[in-house]
Design a protein around this motif. Structure first.
Motif, short mmCIF file in Angstrom:
data_model
loop_
_atom_site.label_atom_id
_atom_site.label_comp_id
_atom_site.label_asym_id
_atom_site.label_seq_id
_atom_site.Cartn_x
_atom_site.Cartn_y
_atom_site.Cartn_z
N GLN A 27 0.79 -1.23 0.00
CA GLN A 27 0.00 0.00 0.00
C GLN A 27 0.82 1.28 0.00
O GLN A 27 0.26 2.38 -0.01
CB GLN A 27 -0.93 0.01 1.23
CG GLN A 27 -1.95 -1.11 1.19
CD GLN A 27 -2.84 -1.10 2.41
OE1 GLN A 27 -3.45 -0.09 2.73
NE2 GLN A 27 -2.91 -2.22 3.11
N THR A 28 2.14 1.16 0.00
CA THR A 28 2.96 2.36 0.00
C THR A 28 4.27 2.08 -0.72
O THR A 28 4.58 0.93 -1.06
CB THR A 28 3.24 2.84 1.44
OG1 THR A 28 3.85 4.13 1.40
CG2 THR A 28 4.15 1.87 2.18
N ASP B 292 7.77 6.92 0.40
CA ASP B 292 6.73 7.52 1.24
C ASP B 292 6.80 7.00 2.67
O ASP B 292 6.58 7.73 3.64
CB ASP B 292 5.35 7.26 0.65
CG ASP B 292 5.10 8.05 -0.63
OD1 ASP B 292 5.87 9.00 -0.90
OD2 ASP B 292 4.15 7.72 -1.36
N ASN C 142 -2.88 4.56 8.99
CA ASN C 142 -3.81 4.28 7.89
C ASN C 142 -3.73 2.81 7.46
O ASN C 142 -4.65 2.30 6.82
CB ASN C 142 -3.50 5.16 6.67
CG ASN C 142 -4.07 6.56 6.81
OD1 ASN C 142 -5.13 6.75 7.40
ND2 ASN C 142 -3.37 7.55 6.29
N PHE C 143 -2.63 2.14 7.79
CA PHE C 143 -2.48 0.74 7.37
C PHE C 143 -3.31 -0.17 8.28
O PHE C 143 -3.32 0.02 9.50
CB PHE C 143 -1.01 0.32 7.42
CG PHE C 143 -0.11 1.12 6.55
CD1 PHE C 143 -0.31 1.16 5.17
CD2 PHE C 143 0.93 1.85 7.09
CE1 PHE C 143 0.51 1.92 4.36
CE2 PHE C 143 1.77 2.61 6.28
CZ PHE C 143 1.55 2.65 4.91
N LYS D 142 -0.87 0.90 -5.55
CA LYS D 142 -0.53 1.25 -4.17
C LYS D 142 -1.28 2.50 -3.71
O LYS D 142 -1.79 2.55 -2.59
CB LYS D 142 0.98 1.48 -4.04
CG LYS D 142 1.78 0.19 -4.12
CD LYS D 142 3.27 0.46 -3.99
CE LYS D 142 4.06 -0.84 -4.03
NZ LYS D 142 5.52 -0.61 -3.91
N LYS D 143 -1.35 3.50 -4.59
CA LYS D 143 -2.08 4.72 -4.25
C LYS D 143 -3.57 4.42 -4.07
O LYS D 143 -4.21 4.94 -3.13
CB LYS D 143 -1.88 5.77 -5.34
CG LYS D 143 -2.55 7.12 -5.03
CD LYS D 143 -1.95 7.77 -3.80
CE LYS D 143 -2.55 9.14 -3.55
NZ LYS D 143 -1.97 9.78 -2.34
N GLN E 99 -4.11 2.87 -0.74
CA GLN E 99 -4.02 3.91 0.30
C GLN E 99 -5.33 4.68 0.42
O GLN E 99 -5.84 4.91 1.51
CB GLN E 99 -2.90 4.90 -0.04
CG GLN E 99 -1.50 4.40 0.26
CD GLN E 99 -0.46 5.48 -0.03
OE1 GLN E 99 -0.78 6.66 -0.14
NE2 GLN E 99 0.78 5.06 -0.18
N SER F 39 -7.76 4.57 3.68
CA SER F 39 -7.53 5.76 4.51
C SER F 39 -8.75 6.03 5.37
O SER F 39 -9.90 5.80 4.98
CB SER F 39 -7.23 6.97 3.64
OG SER F 39 -8.35 7.28 2.82
#
Length: 207
Positions: free
Chosen positions: A91-92, A96, A111-112, A197-198, A201, A205
């Motif tokens: 996810q990242t 980042d 957020n994870f 990945k974005k 996220q 989120s």
């Protein structure tokens, strides 16, 4: 034990890949298996980490060496197991993640899934100063408009569309996909993997 495995990609599942190497099928768990969807029946190189515990021996695999390195660093954090580490890598980006650690941004880290305030602080405590080499690599950079801007726009559209299809395949609903579609298409990514990945996220989120 295994630095990488190179072989023919036989199949892609929700959480793992099957790679054929000289007639032996290796089951390899990956953060974003559907990123390999277009390479089925082709030769691929997967950077692997062999995790051994009392009740299982599991191969984890990554498209980039940097993802593998991030996964290994996460396993050194107290309270983070392979499942959590794999989810975070999916996810990242290392860039980042390193920024969040060095800036002590526990809001980003929580957020994870499975990462609460306490675990986020533990990640910062265990990893600060150990991931700063990633802070200056892998991030998007601003450039002056030129002839290449058309290609960037095309990449944004195509990458976002492919990522949205991959997210649907992972089981996210049309309602969830539509919620993030606009933001994802506005994202300045450089590969389908970046967009996936974005997208993850945005989907995970907290609001």
């Amino acid at each position: 034990m295994y630095a990488y495995i190179k072989g023919k990609l036989e199949d892609v599942f929700e959480d793992h890949l099957v790679i054929d190497v000289s007639g032996i099928g290796y089951e390899i768990y990956s953060p974003n298996p559907y990123n390999f969807q277009r390479q089925i029946e082709q030769e691929v190189k997967i950077y692997t980490y062999f995790h051994v515990r009392e009740d299982a021996q599991i191969l984890y695999g990554f498209k980039e060496q940097e993802e593998k390195s991030l996964f290994k660093k996460l396993l050194n954090v107290s309270g983070i197991g392979p499942k959590n580490a794999l989810s975070i890598v999916g996810q990242t980006s290392a860039h980042d993640f390193a920024l969040a650690i060095e800036h002590e941004d526990d809001g980003f880290l929580t957020n994870f899934p499975g990462v609460g305030k306490k675990t986020a602080r533990q990640m910062i405590l265990d990893l600060k100063g150990k991931v700063d080499e990633w802070m200056h690599s892998g991030g998007a950079t601003m450039t002056e408009p030129d002839a290449g801007s058309v290609n960037i726009t095309t990449m944004s559209t195509e990458g976002a569309d492919e990522a949205l299809e991959a997210l649907k395949a992972l089981g996210y609903s049309s309602r969830e996909i539509n919620r993030i579609s606009g933001k994802l298409k506005a994202y300045d990514g450089h590969s389908t993997d970046d967009f996936v990945k974005k997208g993850l996220q945005l989907l995970t989120s907290k609001r």
